[in-house]
Design a protein around this motif. Structure first.
Motif, mmCIF file in Angstrom:
data_model
loop_
_atom_site.group_PDB
_atom_site.id
_atom_site.type_symbol
_atom_site.label_atom_id
_atom_site.label_comp_id
_atom_site.label_asym_id
_atom_site.label_seq_id
_atom_site.Cartn_x
_atom_site.Cartn_y
_atom_site.Cartn_z
ATOM 1 N N TRP A 1 0.831 -1.213 0.000
ATOM 2 C CA TRP A 1 0.000 0.000 0.000
ATOM 3 C C TRP A 1 0.860 1.255 0.000
ATOM 4 C CZ3 TRP A 1 -0.775 3.459 4.311
ATOM 5 C CH2 TRP A 1 -1.727 4.459 4.057
ATOM 6 N N LEU A 2 1.885 1.289 0.834
ATOM 7 C CA LEU A 2 2.755 2.464 0.892
ATOM 8 C C LEU A 2 3.441 2.737 -0.445
ATOM 9 C CD1 LEU A 2 4.458 1.990 4.390
ATOM 10 C CD2 LEU A 2 2.840 3.793 3.755
ATOM 11 N N ILE A 3 3.872 1.679 -1.124
ATOM 12 C CA ILE A 3 4.605 1.835 -2.383
ATOM 13 C C ILE A 3 3.690 2.218 -3.537
ATOM 14 C CG2 ILE A 3 5.932 0.573 -4.140
ATOM 15 C CD1 ILE A 3 7.199 -1.031 -1.894
ATOM 16 N N LEU A 4 2.470 1.668 -3.555
ATOM 17 C CA LEU A 4 1.639 1.745 -4.760
ATOM 18 C C LEU A 4 0.450 2.694 -4.671
ATOM 19 C CD1 LEU A 4 1.568 -2.092 -5.503
ATOM 20 C CD2 LEU A 4 2.960 -0.370 -6.667
ATOM 21 N N LYS A 5 0.136 3.195 -3.509
ATOM 22 C CA LYS A 5 -1.118 3.948 -3.345
ATOM 23 C C LYS A 5 -1.160 5.252 -4.127
ATOM 24 C CE LYS A 5 0.248 6.173 1.030
ATOM 25 N NZ LYS A 5 -0.039 7.584 0.722
ATOM 26 N N GLU A 6 -0.014 5.796 -4.510
ATOM 27 C CA GLU A 6 0.002 7.065 -5.235
ATOM 28 C C GLU A 6 -0.014 6.897 -6.751
ATOM 29 O OE1 GLU A 6 -0.205 10.036 -3.597
ATOM 30 O OE2 GLU A 6 -0.423 8.759 -1.817
ATOM 31 N N TYR B 1 -3.757 -2.175 -8.448
ATOM 32 C CA TYR B 1 -2.631 -3.109 -8.493
ATOM 33 C C TYR B 1 -2.953 -4.410 -7.776
ATOM 34 C CZ TYR B 1 0.807 0.320 -10.188
ATOM 35 O OH TYR B 1 1.517 1.219 -10.949
ATOM 36 N N LEU B 2 -2.467 -5.496 -8.356
ATOM 37 C CA LEU B 2 -2.425 -6.776 -7.665
ATOM 38 C C LEU B 2 -0.965 -7.177 -7.550
ATOM 39 C CD1 LEU B 2 -4.335 -9.226 -6.662
ATOM 40 C CD2 LEU B 2 -3.370 -10.365 -8.654
ATOM 41 N N THR B 3 -0.528 -7.492 -6.341
ATOM 42 C CA THR B 3 0.825 -8.010 -6.158
ATOM 43 C C THR B 3 0.750 -9.482 -5.788
ATOM 44 O OG1 THR B 3 1.041 -7.543 -3.788
ATOM 45 C CG2 THR B 3 1.551 -5.740 -5.321
ATOM 46 N N ILE B 4 1.664 -10.252 -6.339
ATOM 47 C CA ILE B 4 1.783 -11.675 -6.018
ATOM 48 C C ILE B 4 3.185 -11.909 -5.498
ATOM 49 C CG2 ILE B 4 1.661 -14.041 -6.886
ATOM 50 C CD1 ILE B 4 -0.017 -12.975 -9.238
ATOM 51 N N ASN B 5 3.287 -12.410 -4.275
ATOM 52 C CA ASN B 5 4.590 -12.741 -3.718
ATOM 53 C C ASN B 5 4.764 -14.255 -3.698
ATOM 54 O OD1 ASN B 5 7.118 -12.135 -2.261
ATOM 55 N ND2 ASN B 5 6.110 -13.250 -0.608
ATOM 56 N N LEU B 6 5.817 -14.719 -4.373
ATOM 57 C CA LEU B 6 6.080 -16.152 -4.474
ATOM 58 C C LEU B 6 7.260 -16.525 -3.588
ATOM 59 C CD1 LEU B 6 5.769 -16.471 -8.363
ATOM 60 C CD2 LEU B 6 4.064 -17.184 -6.673
ATOM 61 N N ILE C 1 -0.296 -6.107 -12.586
ATOM 62 C CA ILE C 1 0.110 -7.184 -11.683
ATOM 63 C C ILE C 1 1.632 -7.137 -11.520
ATOM 64 C CG2 ILE C 1 0.278 -9.674 -11.340
ATOM 65 C CD1 ILE C 1 -2.351 -10.023 -12.750
ATOM 66 N N ILE C 2 2.073 -7.153 -10.278
ATOM 67 C CA ILE C 2 3.500 -7.185 -9.957
ATOM 68 C C ILE C 2 3.789 -8.506 -9.254
ATOM 69 C CG2 ILE C 2 5.382 -6.112 -8.666
ATOM 70 C CD1 ILE C 2 3.821 -3.479 -8.809
ATOM 71 N N VAL C 3 4.782 -9.230 -9.735
ATOM 72 C CA VAL C 3 5.166 -10.514 -9.144
ATOM 73 C C VAL C 3 6.560 -10.384 -8.553
ATOM 74 C CG1 VAL C 3 5.467 -12.977 -9.540
ATOM 75 C CG2 VAL C 3 3.756 -11.729 -10.844
ATOM 76 N N LYS D 1 0.217 -9.412 -18.461
ATOM 77 C CA LYS D 1 1.632 -9.061 -18.499
ATOM 78 C C LYS D 1 2.065 -8.645 -17.102
ATOM 79 C CE LYS D 1 4.993 -5.894 -20.558
ATOM 80 N NZ LYS D 1 5.199 -4.707 -21.430
ATOM 81 N N PHE D 2 3.152 -9.242 -16.616
ATOM 82 C CA PHE D 2 3.622 -8.943 -15.267
ATOM 83 C C PHE D 2 4.597 -7.775 -15.276
ATOM 84 C CE2 PHE D 2 3.099 -13.718 -14.100
ATOM 85 C CZ PHE D 2 1.730 -13.541 -14.043
ATOM 86 N N GLU D 3 4.529 -6.967 -14.228
ATOM 87 C CA GLU D 3 5.489 -5.880 -14.044
ATOM 88 C C GLU D 3 6.535 -6.290 -13.013
ATOM 89 O OE1 GLU D 3 4.008 -1.957 -13.549
ATOM 90 O OE2 GLU D 3 3.301 -1.992 -15.616
ATOM 91 N N ASP D 4 7.698 -5.649 -13.105
ATOM 92 C CA ASP D 4 8.810 -5.937 -12.204
ATOM 93 C C ASP D 4 8.762 -4.970 -11.025
ATOM 94 O OD1 ASP D 4 11.265 -6.409 -10.959
ATOM 95 O OD2 ASP D 4 12.316 -6.721 -12.860
ATOM 96 N N ILE D 5 8.837 -5.514 -9.806
ATOM 97 C CA ILE D 5 8.833 -4.663 -8.614
ATOM 98 C C ILE D 5 10.032 -3.720 -8.603
ATOM 99 C CG2 ILE D 5 10.076 -6.339 -7.188
ATOM 100 C CD1 ILE D 5 7.180 -4.105 -5.990
ATOM 101 N N LEU D 6 11.075 -4.065 -9.357
ATOM 102 C CA LEU D 6 12.254 -3.203 -9.439
ATOM 103 C C LEU D 6 11.909 -1.845 -10.042
ATOM 104 C CD1 LEU D 6 15.288 -3.228 -8.787
ATOM 105 C CD2 LEU D 6 15.703 -4.024 -11.130
ATOM 106 N N ASP D 7 10.883 -1.816 -10.895
ATOM 107 C CA ASP D 7 10.440 -0.537 -11.479
ATOM 108 C C ASP D 7 9.883 0.409 -10.414
ATOM 109 O OD1 ASP D 7 11.136 -1.518 -13.970
ATOM 110 O OD2 ASP D 7 9.118 -2.186 -14.457
ATOM 111 N N TYR D 8 9.612 -0.121 -9.237
ATOM 112 C CA TYR D 8 9.076 0.690 -8.140
ATOM 113 C C TYR D 8 10.120 0.866 -7.025
ATOM 114 C CZ TYR D 8 4.828 -0.189 -10.727
ATOM 115 O OH TYR D 8 3.893 -0.263 -11.726
#
Length: 369
Positions: free
Chosen positions: A149-154, A159-164, A294-296, A317-324
């Motif tokens: 929430w802190l990273i993506l709310k702005e 967003y959907l995040t998936i942590n594997l 979606i960020i994985v 299409k998945f996005e990279d958390i590194l972009d954030y």
């Protein structure tokens, strides 16, 4: 503005294979909760086979291990990290500890006694982030939606995040940015079944580059059986661990399906992990919300077959958390830093909508001699 701090974060997750450390300068705006952070350095410290065996024995076999392993891991965490952290002047150290028991709404035990870090570095140690949520009727997990929430709310997108990790979990962050609109829960296995079965059958710690599972085919009878697992079908809030999806689970599957080729079982575990994520997203997120991105993240992003299955199942299409600004491997390490910072500043960091807790709570305890 809350005060800017330099915090060392330490994470040992359900994969039980390493201690991840990072040093971060962090500040949160008190008025609008905007997070400002800069990761100064980061390091992964793989556990020795002896340490892995000690943890696994406690998780799966030895119910009398807790006090002994708490001291053992406290010393291990210091020995692994002291040279790295000593390069920096940190204000606090925030540690998760190694989860050995997690039972929804009952207890969640993380080991790694903080006194050894405190005695060496002479700074307060923040730890024990789950207990207060459980005492207030919550599951004590997952914790990651607060960071998401802190990273993506702005960003003004849904967003959907998936942590594997060892266990897979998801967060939904609505574009309106309200923390009350955040959803998150554990879905089921991440890499846990894949790793456990690979270790059981081939003596390898993980299915590197899908070397074993790529040579198997999906057994649909087994897949149908797995998809009926009660936790997968359970509505959120929910959380789980290796007590549910660990070595006992894979051994039971082997007994029920003794004539299935081991590589086919592993291939089916991979697909089951993906299908369980898909089912929960469709049933509990997409029925109510549109997903824009979606960020994985997590160690599972390095398993090519699991990622291939997920892309096919979710058709996204998945996005990279590194972009954030966050390296995937160190996302949970950053989470520890954020939770530690929240504890220092008395910021509630559980999300009742996620854990099922009766109220917003400042998570964590502070150890200082």
């Amino acid at each position: 503005m809350y005060k800017k701090l330099r915090i060392a974060g330490m994470m040992s997750g359900t994969s039980m294979d390493s201690l991840d450390c990072c040093i971060c300068d962090i500040q949160i705006n008190k008025k609008n909760m905007i997070l400002d952070f800069k990761i100064i350095d980061k390091m992964i410290f793989p556990f020795s086979q002896e340490t892995i065996d000690e943890i696994r024995s406690c998780v799966y076999n030895d119910s009398n291990c807790l006090d002994r392993l708490d001291i053992y891991l406290g010393k291990i965490f210091l020995n692994l990290s002291q040279k790295f952290i000593s390069q920096f002047k940190v204000d606090y150290i925030s540690i998760h500890g190694q989860t050995v028991i997690h039972i929804d709404k009952v207890k969640s035990i993380q080991l790694g006694n903080p006194k050894f870090l405190n005695e060496f570095f002479k700074v307060p140690i923040i730890y024990n982030f789950r207990e207060k949520d459980i005492k207030n009727g919550g599951n004590g997990a997952p914790l990651a939606p607060f960071l998401d929430w802190l990273i993506l709310k702005e960003h003004k997108k849904n967003y959907l995040t998936i942590n594997l990790g060892g266990i897979s979990n998801i967060s939904f962050i609505a574009k309106k940015g309200s923390i009350e609109s955040v959803y998150g829960f554990d879905v089921g296995p991440g890499m846990s079944l894949i790793d456990e079965y690979t270790n059981l059958k081939w003596g390898e710690r993980f299915d590197k580059d899908a070397r074993f599972s790529l040579n198997g085919v999906i057994n649909h009878k087994l897949l149908n059986y797995l998809m009926k697992t009660s936790f997968i079908l359970k509505p959120p809030p929910k959380s789980t661990g290796r007590n549910d999806f660990g070595v006992k689970f894979v051994k039971e599957v082997g007994k029920i399906f003794p004539n299935v080729n081991p590589k086919d079982i592993l291939r089916t575990f991979v697909n089951f992990t993906s299908k369980a994520i898909k089912l929960n997203i469709e049933k509990y997120i997409l029925q109510y919300h549109k997903i824009d991105k979606i960020i994985v993240s997590g160690g599972g992003i390095n398993h090519p077959l699991l990622i291939s299955d997920l892309k096919k199942d979710l058709d996204f299409k998945f996005e990279d958390i590194l972009d954030y600004g966050v390296h995937s491997k160190f996302k949970e390490c950053l989470l520890m830093i954020v939770l530690g910072y929240a504890r220092i500043n008395e910021i509630p960091s559980n999300i009742p909508n996620v854990t099922g807790s009766g109220k917003n709570i400042v998570l964590g305890d502070i150890y200082e001699s």
